[in-house]
Write a protein that holds these residues in place. Structure first.
Motif, PDB file in Angstrom:
ATOM      1  N   VAL A 182     -12.329 -14.130  68.067  1.00 55.77           N
ATOM      2  CA  VAL A 182     -12.279 -13.829  66.363  1.00 55.77           C
ATOM      3  C   VAL A 182     -11.511 -12.419  66.148  1.00 55.77           C
ATOM      4  CG1 VAL A 182     -13.783 -13.216  64.568  1.00 55.77           C
ATOM      5  CG2 VAL A 182     -14.640 -14.790  66.003  1.00 55.77           C
ATOM      6  N   LEU A 183     -11.769 -11.405  67.002  1.00 55.25           N
ATOM      7  CA  LEU A 183     -11.136 -10.327  66.830  1.00 55.25           C
ATOM      8  C   LEU A 183      -9.721 -10.510  67.140  1.00 55.25           C
ATOM      9  CD1 LEU A 183     -13.845  -7.944  68.256  1.00 55.25           C
ATOM     10  CD2 LEU A 183     -13.338  -8.055  65.751  1.00 55.25           C
ATOM     11  N   ASN A 184      -9.365 -10.950  68.089  1.00 44.38           N
ATOM     12  CA  ASN A 184      -7.995 -11.204  68.622  1.00 44.38           C
ATOM     13  C   ASN A 184      -7.375 -12.072  67.482  1.00 44.38           C
ATOM     14  OD1 ASN A 184      -8.316 -10.051  70.978  1.00 44.38           O
ATOM     15  ND2 ASN A 184      -8.678 -11.908  72.342  1.00 44.38           N
ATOM     16  N   ASP A 185      -7.613 -13.148  66.886  1.00 49.05           N
ATOM     17  CA  ASP A 185      -7.049 -13.825  65.862  1.00 49.05           C
ATOM     18  C   ASP A 185      -6.964 -13.314  64.736  1.00 49.05           C
ATOM     19  OD1 ASP A 185      -7.353 -16.130  67.575  1.00 49.05           O
ATOM     20  OD2 ASP A 185      -8.860 -17.061  66.507  1.00 49.05           O
ATOM     21  N   ILE A 186      -8.087 -12.481  64.319  1.00 46.63           N
ATOM     22  CA  ILE A 186      -7.671 -11.596  62.931  1.00 46.63           C
ATOM     23  C   ILE A 186      -6.657 -10.491  63.140  1.00 46.63           C
ATOM     24  CG2 ILE A 186      -8.716 -10.134  61.322  1.00 46.63           C
ATOM     25  CD1 ILE A 186     -11.480 -11.840  61.791  1.00 46.63           C
ATOM     26  N   ALA A 187      -6.718  -9.912  64.326  1.00 49.59           N
ATOM     27  CA  ALA A 187      -5.693  -8.872  64.432  1.00 49.59           C
ATOM     28  C   ALA A 187      -4.200  -9.424  64.338  1.00 49.59           C
ATOM     29  CB  ALA A 187      -6.116  -8.311  65.955  1.00 49.59           C
ATOM     30  N   GLU A 188      -4.135 -10.521  65.325  1.00 47.01           N
ATOM     31  CA  GLU A 188      -2.765 -11.179  65.141  1.00 47.01           C
ATOM     32  C   GLU A 188      -2.347 -11.642  63.745  1.00 47.01           C
ATOM     33  OE1 GLU A 188      -2.169 -14.212  68.016  1.00 47.01           O
ATOM     34  OE2 GLU A 188      -0.555 -15.030  66.925  1.00 47.01           O
ATOM     35  N   ALA A 189      -3.448 -12.337  63.064  1.00 43.96           N
ATOM     36  CA  ALA A 189      -3.080 -12.813  61.658  1.00 43.96           C
ATOM     37  C   ALA A 189      -2.623 -11.498  60.619  1.00 43.96           C
ATOM     38  CB  ALA A 189      -4.246 -13.493  61.037  1.00 43.96           C
ATOM     39  N   CYS A 190      -3.534 -10.508  60.819  1.00 47.43           N
ATOM     40  CA  CYS A 190      -3.132  -9.315  59.977  1.00 47.43           C
ATOM     41  C   CYS A 190      -1.923  -8.649  60.291  1.00 47.43           C
ATOM     42  CB  CYS A 190      -4.394  -8.395  60.120  1.00 47.43           C
ATOM     43  SG  CYS A 190      -5.953  -8.881  59.359  1.00 47.43           S
ATOM     44  N   LEU A 191      -1.414  -8.562  61.669  1.00 45.77           N
ATOM     45  CA  LEU A 191      -0.317  -7.695  62.246  1.00 45.77           C
ATOM     46  C   LEU A 191       0.789  -8.704  61.918  1.00 45.77           C
ATOM     47  CD1 LEU A 191      -1.253  -6.375  65.490  1.00 45.77           C
ATOM     48  CD2 LEU A 191      -0.714  -5.088  63.405  1.00 45.77           C
ATOM     49  N   LYS A 192       0.709  -9.937  61.586  1.00 43.69           N
ATOM     50  CA  LYS A 192       1.704 -10.784  61.103  1.00 43.69           C
ATOM     51  C   LYS A 192       1.844 -10.443  59.528  1.00 43.69           C
ATOM     52  CE  LYS A 192       1.880 -14.541  64.537  1.00 43.69           C
ATOM     53  NZ  LYS A 192       1.237 -15.932  65.123  1.00 43.69           N
ATOM     54  N   GLN A 193       0.913 -10.765  59.069  1.00 47.35           N
ATOM     55  CA  GLN A 193       0.893 -10.736  57.755  1.00 47.35           C
ATOM     56  C   GLN A 193       1.644  -9.361  57.128  1.00 47.35           C
ATOM     57  OE1 GLN A 193      -3.194 -10.857  56.064  1.00 47.35           O
ATOM     58  NE2 GLN A 193      -2.387 -11.356  53.901  1.00 47.35           N
ATOM     59  N   VAL A 194       1.658  -8.238  57.856  1.00 44.57           N
ATOM     60  CA  VAL A 194       2.295  -7.019  57.386  1.00 44.57           C
ATOM     61  C   VAL A 194       3.445  -7.040  58.191  1.00 44.57           C
ATOM     62  CG1 VAL A 194       0.128  -5.614  56.951  1.00 44.57           C
ATOM     63  CG2 VAL A 194       1.200  -5.617  59.309  1.00 44.57           C
ATOM     64  N   GLY A 195       3.813  -7.903  58.915  1.00 38.02           N
ATOM     65  CA  GLY A 195       5.253  -8.132  59.793  1.00 38.02           C
ATOM     66  C   GLY A 195       5.330  -7.055  60.718  1.00 38.02           C
ATOM     67  N   LEU A 196       4.282  -6.966  61.403  1.00 39.23           N
ATOM     68  CA  LEU A 196       4.281  -5.798  62.516  1.00 39.23           C
ATOM     69  C   LEU A 196       4.291  -6.593  63.893  1.00 39.23           C
ATOM     70  CD1 LEU A 196       4.692  -2.705  62.774  1.00 39.23           C
ATOM     71  CD2 LEU A 196       2.197  -2.635  62.400  1.00 39.23           C
ATOM     72  N   TRP A 197       4.041  -7.863  63.895  1.00 39.25           N
ATOM     73  CA  TRP A 197       3.428  -8.658  65.064  1.00 39.25           C
ATOM     74  C   TRP A 197       4.613  -8.759  66.114  1.00 39.25           C
ATOM     75  CZ3 TRP A 197      -0.526  -9.780  67.637  1.00 39.25           C
ATOM     76  CH2 TRP A 197      -0.380 -10.723  68.741  1.00 39.25           C
ATOM     77  N   ASP A 198       5.860  -8.793  65.697  1.00 42.33           N
ATOM     78  CA  ASP A 198       6.741  -9.239  66.579  1.00 42.33           C
ATOM     79  C   ASP A 198       7.272  -7.695  66.988  1.00 42.33           C
ATOM     80  OD1 ASP A 198       6.934 -11.770  66.069  1.00 42.33           O
ATOM     81  OD2 ASP A 198       8.524 -11.608  64.684  1.00 42.33           O
ATOM     82  N   GLU A 199       6.962  -6.703  66.283  1.00 42.34           N
ATOM     83  CA  GLU A 199       7.404  -5.311  66.924  1.00 42.34           C
ATOM     84  C   GLU A 199       6.321  -4.955  67.836  1.00 42.34           C
ATOM     85  OE1 GLU A 199       8.338  -3.088  63.218  1.00 42.34           O
ATOM     86  OE2 GLU A 199       8.626  -4.868  62.220  1.00 42.34           O
ATOM     87  N   VAL A 200       4.937  -5.284  67.766  1.00 38.10           N
ATOM     88  CA  VAL A 200       4.011  -4.732  68.650  1.00 38.10           C
ATOM     89  C   VAL A 200       3.375  -5.579  69.356  1.00 38.10           C
ATOM     90  CG1 VAL A 200       3.527  -2.855  66.841  1.00 38.10           C
ATOM     91  CG2 VAL A 200       2.080  -4.798  66.694  1.00 38.10           C
ATOM     92  N   LYS A 201       3.636  -6.906  69.398  1.00 37.51           N
ATOM     93  CA  LYS A 201       2.707  -7.957  70.315  1.00 37.51           C
ATOM     94  C   LYS A 201       2.839  -7.484  71.739  1.00 37.51           C
ATOM     95  CE  LYS A 201       5.964 -11.634  70.915  1.00 37.51           C
ATOM     96  NZ  LYS A 201       7.256 -11.676  69.701  1.00 37.51           N
ATOM     97  N   ASP A 202       3.654  -6.889  72.212  1.00 37.34           N
ATOM     98  CA  ASP A 202       3.774  -6.608  73.597  1.00 37.34           C
ATOM     99  C   ASP A 202       3.183  -5.379  74.110  1.00 37.34           C
ATOM    100  OD1 ASP A 202       5.103  -8.987  74.291  1.00 37.34           O
ATOM    101  OD2 ASP A 202       6.898  -8.220  73.593  1.00 37.34           O
ATOM    102  N   LYS A 203       2.742  -4.564  73.047  1.00 38.43           N
ATOM    103  CA  LYS A 203       2.266  -3.076  73.454  1.00 38.43           C
ATOM    104  C   LYS A 203       1.001  -3.015  72.299  1.00 38.43           C
ATOM    105  CE  LYS A 203       5.573  -0.695  70.421  1.00 38.43           C
ATOM    106  NZ  LYS A 203       6.165   0.376  70.125  1.00 38.43           N
ATOM    107  N   LEU A 204       0.037  -4.231  72.294  1.00 34.84           N
ATOM    108  CA  LEU A 204      -1.079  -3.877  71.489  1.00 34.84           C
ATOM    109  C   LEU A 204      -1.928  -2.847  71.956  1.00 34.84           C
ATOM    110  CD1 LEU A 204      -1.761  -7.470  70.758  1.00 34.84           C
ATOM    111  CD2 LEU A 204      -1.116  -5.815  69.193  1.00 34.84           C
TER     112      LEU A 204
END
Ligand SMILES: Nc1ncnc2c1ncn2[C@@H]1O[C@H](COP(=O)(O)OP(=O)(O)OP(=O)(O)O)[C@@H](O)[C@H]1O
Ligand SMILES: [Mg+2]
Lengths: 303, 283
Positions: B151-173
């Protein structure tokens, strides 16, 4: 007088003070090393592994006092660290300003109590209380767990540890409170803004980033406990032996020196005391240095 | 029920029926559900009266701007809207703030619970320094008792995507939150707020510490976010208010001077103080 000249004079005086302090440190270390030379020549590792300390037979080993110092200081920090952190949380994070200032004042007063007064209190109040009320609770356990083995004479390692805890508590509380003060308000608000309670905000925004600082405060406070002499000498029981029971009397490096330096007449006895002093000095310096290194490495980079 | 003319400093430019408040403006009729409203809200620091009987509406799925000169009480007012103001020693608020029709200042209301629904983003990006990027996003959920890793993983990913940060940080969470740039940190803080799925997010000059490019990205983000969450933003930047907000409130020395549709306020203000402020003649 030109400002550059007065600055030069000022610098020279400061520099001289610096050199003087370094020389003083060195001379103390050299004095101890020379005095302890007969023991060092014989081999320090033998010295620290020998338990017997018997001036009458001329047998000198530092194991018992090393043990006494380390155990009493460990007890002290085990009590003072949580209490100090708790006091700092209360003072800085929870208490209304007026209550906090009264409490800070009381804690600062605790720091002003002379060591010998702590010793008196420890001997006449704490020691009997431990002997009559605390130790008996643990006697049944003592049959299985050697650290609780009785009987208690009142004075002993545990009593020394508790007295030491009170003595280093103000240091611990004051340093930790400073560390908390460095945490910017916006960090607490960040946590509160996520719907955390006051206490959760303290945990997440204040305690978590302060962990390295708290560790360094604890090491620094331990360093104070290691060398504390007067109060410990009055309540530790002054018996040169390694005993696993917390209720048994013991001896610390500092209390051993305080007890025997005046009566030591033969040169081997004096050399052995010097060697204990040298050990204490080295341990204290190393622990202090470690505390400062941790503090430096961890200084939170608040922007 | 509220009716025209009952708002201080305001002369009936909106009306309300059955809980629906419609702002009467030019062109398409703006109509939306009120999600948050203050009624006669006062706030003090000690004896210093900083917010004076302010009554304001905030509408669902809009960006609402609060503008006014420095020291006029914008931040204080904003912080009253999720009971953050009272966290400052000596600070006090009085009045009513209705969130979804319920007064958050009534005696049964829990400040912590209020703030779960009405989140906050601050002027300076303030990620938790001892936490990784991932931990920063999910800490609120964790405190709220969410434990399941997926649940935490999914929400983190969704929120980071929402703010447009996912691609920038997905490899260094697991990198520290502070290792990001200022603009990224602020987006991380927005993601942290979003993770709680709040209905409203209060933002106090969220871009004033950022460079123009980071500012532009956050502005775009806010316009995107208002599809799902209502945003109240304090800003010193008139262009920003004009660009991204739907309604604008103008505060002056703790009083609400004017409130209306942003287009109205900026092109056709009713009060001379408003006009003087937005044309840069004081403040
Ligand atoms: N923590 C505080 N303690 C006491 N007074 C405060 C505090 N914070 C703000 N004030 C006072 O309250 C008034 C309103 O402050 P506030 O921060 O709400 O203004 P603002 O409109 O947000 O200003 P700015 O645009 O500069 O951020 C000011 O007069 C300020 O001096
Ligand atoms: Mg402000």
């Amino acid at each position: 007088m030109s400002s550059s000249l007065s600055e030069k004079i000022f610098r020279t005086i400061l520099g001289a003070f610096g050199v003087f302090i370094v020389l003083l440190m060195f001379s103390v270390a050299i004095f101890l090393t020379v005095g302890a030379w007969p023991v060092i020549r014989h081999g320090l590792s033998d010295f620290v592994q020998t338990q017997t300390w018997n001036p009458v037979n001329g047998q000198f080993g530092a194991l018992a006092v090393l043990f006494g110092t380390l155990v009493s200081s460990s007890i002290a920090i085990a009590i003072a660290a949580p209490l100090g952190v708790g006091a700092a949380i209360f003072l800085k994070e929870l208490a209304p300003a007026r209550v906090a200032s009264v409490f800070s004042f009381l804690i600062e007063m605790l720091a002003a109590v002379p060591s010998v007064i702590f010793g008196l209190w420890g001997f006449f109040v704490l020691a009997p209380a431990i002997r009559d009320h605390v130790a008996p609770i643990f006697y049944p356990l003592g049959e299985y767990v050697p650290i609780f083995r009785g009987p208690s004479y009142g004075v002993g390692i545990l009593t020394a540890g508790v007295v030491l805890a009170l003595m280093i508590l103000p240091t611990m509380a004051a340093i930790v409170r400073e560390i908390f003060s460095a945490v910017p308000q916006h960090q607490r608000e960040a946590a509160l803004g996520l719907g955390s309670t006051r206490w959760e905000a303290v945990r997440v925004a204040v305690l978590a980033p302060s962990k390295p600082g708290i560790l360094s405060a604890a090491v620094l406070a331990t360093a104070r406990a290691l060398g504390e002499t007067m109060a410990v000498t009055m309540v530790i029981g002054n018996r040169n032996a390694v005993s696993l029971s917390l209720f048994d009397p013991g001896q610390s490096m500092a209390s051993l020196i305080a007890n025997e330096y005046a009566e030591a007449s033969d040169s081997r006895h004096i050399a052995a005391l010097m060697a204990v002093g040298l050990l204490l000095l080295v341990i204290s310096l190393v622990v202090n240095a470690v505390a400062r290194i941790i503090a430096k490495r961890s200084a939170a980079k608040w922007k | 029920m509220e009716h025209n003319g009952s708002y201080s400093g305001h002369n009936g430019s909106y009306s309300s029926h059955n809980g629906h408040v419609s702002l009467v403006g030019h062109g398409d009729n703006f109509e939306s559900q009120t999600i948050l409203e203050s009624k006669d809200l006062d706030a003090w620091f000690g004896s210093h009266h900083v917010v004076k009987s302010v009554s304001l509406h905030f509408f669902s799925r809009t960006v609402s701007a609060i503008i006014g000169p420095s020291g006029c009480g914008k931040s204080t007012f904003l912080r009253c809207l999720n009971r953050m103001h009272e966290e400052i020693p000596g600070a006090r608020a009085k009045g009513v703030v209705n969130f979804q029709g319920k007064n958050i200042y009534d005696m049964f209301s829990e400040p912590a619970n209020v703030r779960r629904h009405i989140g906050m983003v601050f002027q300076k990006p303030n990620p938790f320094p001892a936490m990784s990027i991932f931990e920063n996003v999910i800490i609120g959920l964790k405190l709220a008792g969410v434990k399941k890793g997926y649940v935490l993983n999914d929400i983190a990913e969704a929120c980071l995507k929402q703010v447009g940060l996912w691609d920038e940080v997905k490899d260094k969470l697991s990198a520290p939150g502070l290792s990001l740039s200022g603009g990224q940190q602020q987006r991380l803080c927005i993601a942290r707020a979003l993770a709680m799925a709040p209905e409203v997010i209060l933002m106090d000059e969220p871009t004033s510490a950022l460079d123009p490019i980071s500012t532009a990205r956050i502005e775009e983000l806010l316009v995107e976010l208002k599809k799902t969450v209502s945003i109240v933003i304090v800003t010193h930047n008139m262009q920003q208010a004009a660009r991204i907000s739907d309604t604008t409130a103008f505060l002056l020395s703790g009083d609400l001077v004017e409130f209306g549709r942003t287009g109205e306020i900026f092109t056709n203000p009713r009060k001379s103080e408003t006009e003087r402020y937005i044309t840069g003649r004081f403040g």
